[in-house]
Design a protein around this motif. Structure first.
Motif: not given
Length: 558
Positions: A23-30, A57-63, A79-83, A127-132
């Motif tokens: 949503t902005n540059q300071e967002s938590i990576p998800g 919902h492609r508007e939610f993701f960088n695809t 993800i590794t770099k974020n951590l 780092v937030f991860i939604g898992y399906r």
């Protein structure tokens, strides 16, 4: 010792990773991690060369960028770099439940992501991860086809013996019915043979139709997928991160989970496998939270948990006891009136769960605060709300919490209820599995979003929900299913994520922990003790809370 590498990952491709749009540059990576396992084994090979996952919902993701940039290997590196760049890295993983569609998962993932970036805002920590995992909705069109196609598949996939029995049963039933009517009308002869044939064939046919209905419910099929795909693929993701992340000595990544419904089954089994059974501390029954090379188990939040109540009882049958000790904090959000667990899950598990009595077959998501003194008591007391096991001898002493197992029971009516002490022999000389959790009994929970009825039940404020009450609750559930905005409707299974307070509690307990969650509830300038303010807030919302003394005794004394 086997070590993962990029070739292993590329060959197996157990999951695909999508980055959530910030949503902005300071967002938590998800990120959204999607298992590539298919709903049906026959489609595995024919889809192997295609894109095995599809974002609704492609508007939610960088695809829309290059495929190479969003390859699984590059996303793992991201993800590794974020951590590695965080001074206090934490991963919070959300896992959906039974019959969840891809659209449900994506919307739920985005809702959590938007909430944490609005209310928590610590981009350099989490780092937030939604898992399906591959769950199948019984009625919606998916890889298995439309509902009609699923019905056709259910008949066409019947084993030969069952198909023959079904055909014979239906044929005999039809012929017996015709003969019974014919001879009864014209001949008035002895028709007992036809009656017996009709009854026996009806029993055979109805039994096979019951099996077909169980298949159409997709519950057991989802259990198989959760066990063999959901658990294994999530462990593979964590194994890849454990191998790739490089941290300095004594620095660990806190690993926390939010599980809903059957997602709790996935979570608890992942924790079991991640726990090192050869660790000396585990052998001595004093395990710490460290697992693998870089992880440390943090917070575990189970919402409407579709796992046996046995998971909080002592004894050999409790397969989670040792691994749950590793979690720093653990929570259960439960509801006596959860229809999905009370009826659907309990009925389905009747065939497989090794219990001798009905009361032992109920699910953890139906555990409640005790309202009855013993199993013969049919009156019970009116619920009181707030922190139930909070003990204060006088105002000068700090808070003390009594053992949770003394305050918990399983019940389905005024006549059927058992406390944990009545179900199992419990010793006060050692820590009990039930005491490792804190419980939020939301049976009577109300807040701003639902003032007329409760959030997850009708909130009738009775000692027990009885047969007549379940009829009204079922109707309210149907109303909610037809119209999600119906003020009289109640979502007994997923309503926790709709209530303002329950949503705040689930997300902030998972991300912040109990102490920081309490601080977020205090009004500026208020001098009320943290625990007392929390208890008063729960009283206002009609929530019964039992806190674990193992986790919060020290916090309450501060």
């Amino acid at each position: 010792m086997y070590s993962p590498n990029k070739n292993n990952l590329a060959d197996n491709q157990p999951y695909k990773i999508y980055e959530i749009k910030k949503t902005n540059q300071e967002s938590i990576p998800g990120y959204l991690v999607v298992s590539t396992a298919k709903l049906n084994v026959e489609t595995e090979e024919e889809n192997s060369s295609r894109n095995l996952t599809q974002i609704t919902h492609r508007e939610f993701f960088n695809t829309n960028r290059g495929e190479a940039e969003f390859s699984t290997e590059n996303m793992i590196k991201k993800i590794t770099k974020n951590l590695e760049s965080s001074s206090e890295p934490e991963i919070i993983i959300n896992i959906h439940g039974y019959s969840s569609t891809p659209s449900d998962t994506e919307i739920g993932c985005r809702n959590i992501y938007d909430y944490i970036n609005t209310n928590i805002q610590q981009p350099n920590k989490y780092v937030f991860i939604g898992y399906r995992w591959p769950s199948e909705n019984p009625v919606q069109t998916d890889e298995s086809g439309s509902f009609i196609q699923k019905v056709i598949n259910s008949f066409s996939s019947l084993p030969i013996l069952l198909a023959i029995n079904l055909g014979l049963g239906l044929t005999i039933s039809i012929l017996s019915t015709i003969s019974l009517l014919f001879f009864n009308f014209y001949k008035n002869i002895n028709i007992s043979i036809f009656t017996i044939s009709l009854i026996l064939s009806g029993i055979v046919s109805s039994t096979i139709f019951t099996l077909i209905l169980l298949r159409l419910s997709t519950y057991f099929r989802d259990i198989y997928r959760a066990s063999n795909y959901g658990v294994i693929d999530l462990i593979e993701l964590l194994r890849q991160l454990d191998y790739n992340v490089k941290l300095p000595p004594h620095k660990r990544i806190k690993l926390s989970f939010i599980g809903h419904s059957m997602g709790c089954f996935v979570v608890t089994n992942v924790i079991r496998i991640l726990s090192d059974i050869f660790d000396v501390k585990s052998i001595n029954k004093k395990p710490d939270s460290d697992i693998g090379n870089v992880f440390r188990l943090g917070r575990l939040v189970l919402v409407a948990a579709d796992i046996p109540v046995e998971s909080i009882l002592p004894g050999r049958a409790n397969f989670l006891r040792s691994s749950l000790r590793r979690c720093e904090e653990a929570y259960v959000f439960c509801n006596e009136g959860d229809l999905a667990l009370r009826f659907t899950s309990t009925a389905a598990n009747y065939f497989s769960f090794p219990a001798r009595t009905r009361i032992s077959g109920y699910r953890l998501g139906n555990i409640t605060v005790k309202h009855f003194n013993n199993k013969k008591d049919s009156v019970g007391h009116i619920p009181r709300y707030g922190v139930i096991n909070l003990v204060k001898q006088d105002y000068e002493q700090a808070c003390r919490f009594d053992n949770p197992y003394k305050y918990l029971e399983i019940r389905s009516s005024n006549s059927e209820h058992r406390s944990l002490q009545e179900i199992s022999q419990i010793s006060e000389q050692e820590i009990q599995p039930a005491d490792l959790f804190s419980y939020f009994d939301c049976t009577d929970y109300k807040d701003e979003r639902s003032k007329q009825v409760g959030i997850v039940s009708c909130a009738i404020k009775k000692p027990a929900i009885n047969f007549g009450d379940y009829i009204f609750l079922t109707w309210a559930f149907i109303q909610k299913s037809i119209n999600s905005r119906d003020p009289q409707g109640v979502d007994t299974h997923t309503g926790y994520f709709e209530g303002n307070f329950s949503q705040k509690a689930i997300y902030e307990l998972a991300f912040l922990g109990f102490d920081s969650f309490l601080e977020s509830l205090l009004i500026e300038g208020e001098e009320t003790e943290k625990i007392q303010a929390f208890s008063e807030k729960c009283q206002e919302k009609q929530i019964q809370v039992i806190l674990s003394p193992q986790l919060y005794q020290q916090k309450a004394q501060e």
